[in-house]
Design a protein around this motif. Structure first.
Motif, PDB file in Angstrom:
ATOM      1  N   HIS A  18       0.800  -1.221   0.000  1.00 10.10           N
ATOM      2  CA  HIS A  18       0.000   0.000   0.000  1.00 10.10           C
ATOM      3  C   HIS A  18       0.838   1.279   0.000  1.00 10.10           C
ATOM      4  CE1 HIS A  18       0.900  -0.091   4.284  1.00 10.10           C
ATOM      5  NE2 HIS A  18       0.573   1.176   4.308  1.00 10.10           N
ATOM      6  N   ILE A  19       2.146   1.180   0.078  1.00 14.54           N
ATOM      7  CA  ILE A  19       2.994   2.371   0.175  1.00 14.54           C
ATOM      8  C   ILE A  19       2.873   3.246  -1.075  1.00 14.54           C
ATOM      9  CG2 ILE A  19       5.389   3.162   0.278  1.00 14.54           C
ATOM     10  CD1 ILE A  19       5.931   0.903   2.239  1.00 14.54           C
ATOM     11  N   LEU A  20       2.869   2.649  -2.259  1.00 19.03           N
ATOM     12  CA  LEU A  20       2.726   3.450  -3.478  1.00 19.03           C
ATOM     13  C   LEU A  20       1.381   4.165  -3.520  1.00 19.03           C
ATOM     14  CD1 LEU A  20       4.365   1.376  -6.341  1.00 19.03           C
ATOM     15  CD2 LEU A  20       5.112   3.551  -5.379  1.00 19.03           C
ATOM     16  N   ASP A  21       0.315   3.518  -3.050  1.00 21.80           N
ATOM     17  CA  ASP A  21      -1.001   4.172  -2.991  1.00 21.80           C
ATOM     18  C   ASP A  21      -0.947   5.399  -2.091  1.00 21.80           C
ATOM     19  OD1 ASP A  21      -2.032   2.195  -4.629  1.00 21.80           O
ATOM     20  OD2 ASP A  21      -2.745   0.980  -2.939  1.00 21.80           O
ATOM     21  N   VAL A  22      -0.284   5.272  -0.942  1.00 18.04           N
ATOM     22  CA  VAL A  22      -0.161   6.383  -0.004  1.00 18.04           C
ATOM     23  C   VAL A  22       0.598   7.543  -0.651  1.00 18.04           C
ATOM     24  CG1 VAL A  22       0.899   7.110   2.177  1.00 18.04           C
ATOM     25  CG2 VAL A  22      -0.308   4.933   2.044  1.00 18.04           C
ATOM     26  N   ILE A  23       1.681   7.241  -1.335  1.00 18.24           N
ATOM     27  CA  ILE A  23       2.491   8.285  -1.975  1.00 18.24           C
ATOM     28  C   ILE A  23       1.693   9.003  -3.060  1.00 18.24           C
ATOM     29  CG2 ILE A  23       4.509   8.695  -3.426  1.00 18.24           C
ATOM     30  CD1 ILE A  23       5.887   6.391  -1.861  1.00 18.24           C
ATOM     31  N   TYR A  24       1.014   8.255  -3.916  1.00 16.48           N
ATOM     32  CA  TYR A  24       0.242   8.879  -4.990  1.00 16.48           C
ATOM     33  C   TYR A  24      -0.941   9.680  -4.446  1.00 16.48           C
ATOM     34  CZ  TYR A  24       3.028   6.354  -8.391  1.00 16.48           C
ATOM     35  OH  TYR A  24       4.070   5.891  -9.149  1.00 16.48           O
ATOM     36  N   ASP A  25      -1.588   9.183  -3.383  1.00 20.33           N
ATOM     37  CA  ASP A  25      -2.677   9.944  -2.766  1.00 20.33           C
ATOM     38  C   ASP A  25      -2.153  11.258  -2.190  1.00 20.33           C
ATOM     39  OD1 ASP A  25      -4.517   8.028  -3.419  1.00 20.33           O
ATOM     40  OD2 ASP A  25      -4.672   7.191  -1.397  1.00 20.33           O
ATOM     41  N   TYR A  26      -0.982  11.209  -1.564  1.00 17.20           N
ATOM     42  CA  TYR A  26      -0.379  12.426  -1.011  1.00 17.20           C
ATOM     43  C   TYR A  26      -0.069  13.441  -2.113  1.00 17.20           C
ATOM     44  CZ  TYR A  26       3.306  15.483   0.690  1.00 17.20           C
ATOM     45  OH  TYR A  26       4.083  16.572   0.971  1.00 17.20           O
ATOM     46  N   LEU A  27       0.463  12.963  -3.226  1.00 18.73           N
ATOM     47  CA  LEU A  27       0.781  13.870  -4.330  1.00 18.73           C
ATOM     48  C   LEU A  27      -0.470  14.515  -4.923  1.00 18.73           C
ATOM     49  CD1 LEU A  27       3.599  11.813  -6.092  1.00 18.73           C
ATOM     50  CD2 LEU A  27       3.868  13.849  -4.666  1.00 18.73           C
ATOM     51  N   ASP A  28      -1.610  13.821  -4.831  1.00 14.60           N
ATOM     52  CA  ASP A  28      -2.870  14.355  -5.349  1.00 14.60           C
ATOM     53  C   ASP A  28      -3.647  15.168  -4.312  1.00 14.60           C
ATOM     54  OD1 ASP A  28      -2.400  13.196  -7.789  1.00 14.60           O
ATOM     55  OD2 ASP A  28      -3.590  11.397  -7.355  1.00 14.60           O
ATOM     56  N   CYS A  29      -3.184  15.204  -3.074  1.00 13.98           N
ATOM     57  CA  CYS A  29      -3.897  15.885  -1.996  1.00 13.98           C
ATOM     58  C   CYS A  29      -4.011  17.386  -2.297  1.00 13.98           C
ATOM     59  CB  CYS A  29      -3.169  15.676  -0.675  1.00 13.98           C
ATOM     60  SG  CYS A  29      -4.052  16.348   0.755  1.00 13.98           S
ATOM     61  N   GLY A  30      -5.213  17.895  -2.237  1.00  8.73           N
ATOM     62  CA  GLY A  30      -5.433  19.322  -2.442  1.00  8.73           C
ATOM     63  C   GLY A  30      -5.443  19.769  -3.890  1.00  8.73           C
ATOM     64  N   ASN A  31      -5.457  18.827  -4.824  1.00 11.17           N
ATOM     65  CA  ASN A  31      -5.462  19.172  -6.238  1.00 11.17           C
ATOM     66  C   ASN A  31      -6.909  19.466  -6.673  1.00 11.17           C
ATOM     67  OD1 ASN A  31      -5.299  19.309  -9.024  1.00 11.17           O
ATOM     68  ND2 ASN A  31      -3.946  17.527  -9.201  1.00 11.17           N
ATOM     69  N   LEU A  32      -7.180  20.713  -7.049  1.00 13.83           N
ATOM     70  CA  LEU A  32      -8.536  21.105  -7.441  1.00 13.83           C
ATOM     71  C   LEU A  32      -9.040  20.341  -8.657  1.00 13.83           C
ATOM     72  CD1 LEU A  32      -8.298  24.966  -6.925  1.00 13.83           C
ATOM     73  CD2 LEU A  32      -9.762  23.382  -5.671  1.00 13.83           C
ATOM     74  N   HIS A  33      -8.144  19.894  -9.520  1.00 15.64           N
ATOM     75  CA  HIS A  33      -8.542  19.153 -10.721  1.00 15.64           C
ATOM     76  C   HIS A  33      -9.122  17.776 -10.385  1.00 15.64           C
ATOM     77  CE1 HIS A  33      -6.861  22.074 -13.482  1.00 15.64           C
ATOM     78  NE2 HIS A  33      -5.782  22.107 -12.723  1.00 15.64           N
ATOM     79  N   LEU A  34      -8.869  17.300  -9.173  1.00 22.05           N
ATOM     80  CA  LEU A  34      -9.350  15.974  -8.788  1.00 22.05           C
ATOM     81  C   LEU A  34     -10.594  16.028  -7.900  1.00 22.05           C
ATOM     82  CD1 LEU A  34      -5.891  14.340  -8.148  1.00 22.05           C
ATOM     83  CD2 LEU A  34      -7.365  14.076 -10.135  1.00 22.05           C
ATOM     84  N   GLY A  35     -11.145  17.203  -7.741  1.00 20.72           N
ATOM     85  CA  GLY A  35     -12.393  17.328  -6.987  1.00 20.72           C
ATOM     86  C   GLY A  35     -12.304  18.368  -5.894  1.00 20.72           C
ATOM     87  N   PHE A  36     -13.443  19.005  -5.635  1.00 22.81           N
ATOM     88  CA  PHE A  36     -13.485  20.041  -4.621  1.00 22.81           C
ATOM     89  C   PHE A  36     -14.923  20.252  -4.174  1.00 22.81           C
ATOM     90  CE2 PHE A  36     -13.791  22.024  -8.772  1.00 22.81           C
ATOM     91  CZ  PHE A  36     -14.909  22.841  -8.642  1.00 22.81           C
ATOM     92  N   ALA A  37     -15.060  20.973  -3.081  1.00 19.54           N
ATOM     93  CA  ALA A  37     -16.372  21.390  -2.604  1.00 19.54           C
ATOM     94  C   ALA A  37     -16.431  22.912  -2.694  1.00 19.54           C
ATOM     95  CB  ALA A  37     -16.589  20.935  -1.166  1.00 19.54           C
TER      96      ALA A  37
END
Length: 143
Positions: free
Chosen positions: A16-35
């Motif tokens: 699961h380490i690669l999943d954690v790294i990729y999720d972190y890199l996508d954290c806060g990216n407006l292109h991937l969703g927002f409220a």
């Protein structure tokens, strides 16, 4: 490369380490969703990007979870009595066993709870009391 260079020192590469790294890199990216958040008083709006919600790896998400958990303990769990913090650490010679078999950490937590419970019961003189405990396992850092 991990197996050859780092596995002996840091343990096996968990899947699961690669999943954690990729999720972190996508954290806060407006292109991937927002409220969209709007103040009803002044009608001002702003966009709140979705977060990765990962603990320990993402500093902002981890800090938010720590604060929320502390608030939950304070308001919902803990009574208004004195509290103590106890820290148990694993001797460096034994850490390699926990590095390769993570299930041992749960057994170690139960062991620490039993020892602490027996100690508190014997020192209080009330054999029927049941101390409460919140256990958090930290497997990173030097402390």
């Amino acid at each position: 490369m991990w197996d050859d260079r780092y596995q002996n020192t840091y343990g096996y590469w968990r899947s699961h380490i690669l999943d954690v790294i990729y999720d972190y890199l996508d954290c806060g990216n407006l292109h991937l969703g927002f409220a969209r958040v709007k103040c009803e008083d002044c009608n001002k709006e702003y966009l709140l990007p979705f977060s990765c919600k990962r603990r320990a790896f993402c500093p902002s998400c981890h800090q938010r979870r720590v604060v929320e958990f502390g608030e939950f303990l304070y308001t919902e769990v803990l009574k208004e009595v004195s509290h103590r913090q106890w820290v148990f650490s694993i001797p460096k010679r034994l850490r390699c066993y926990f590095m390769y078999d993570r299930k041992l950490l749960a057994k170690l937590s139960r062991c620490a709870w039993k020892v602490l419970c027996d100690y508190l019961k014997s020192s209080s003189g009330d054999k029927d009391s049941v101390p409460g405990v919140v256990i958090a396992v930290q497997t990173f850092g030097d402390f």
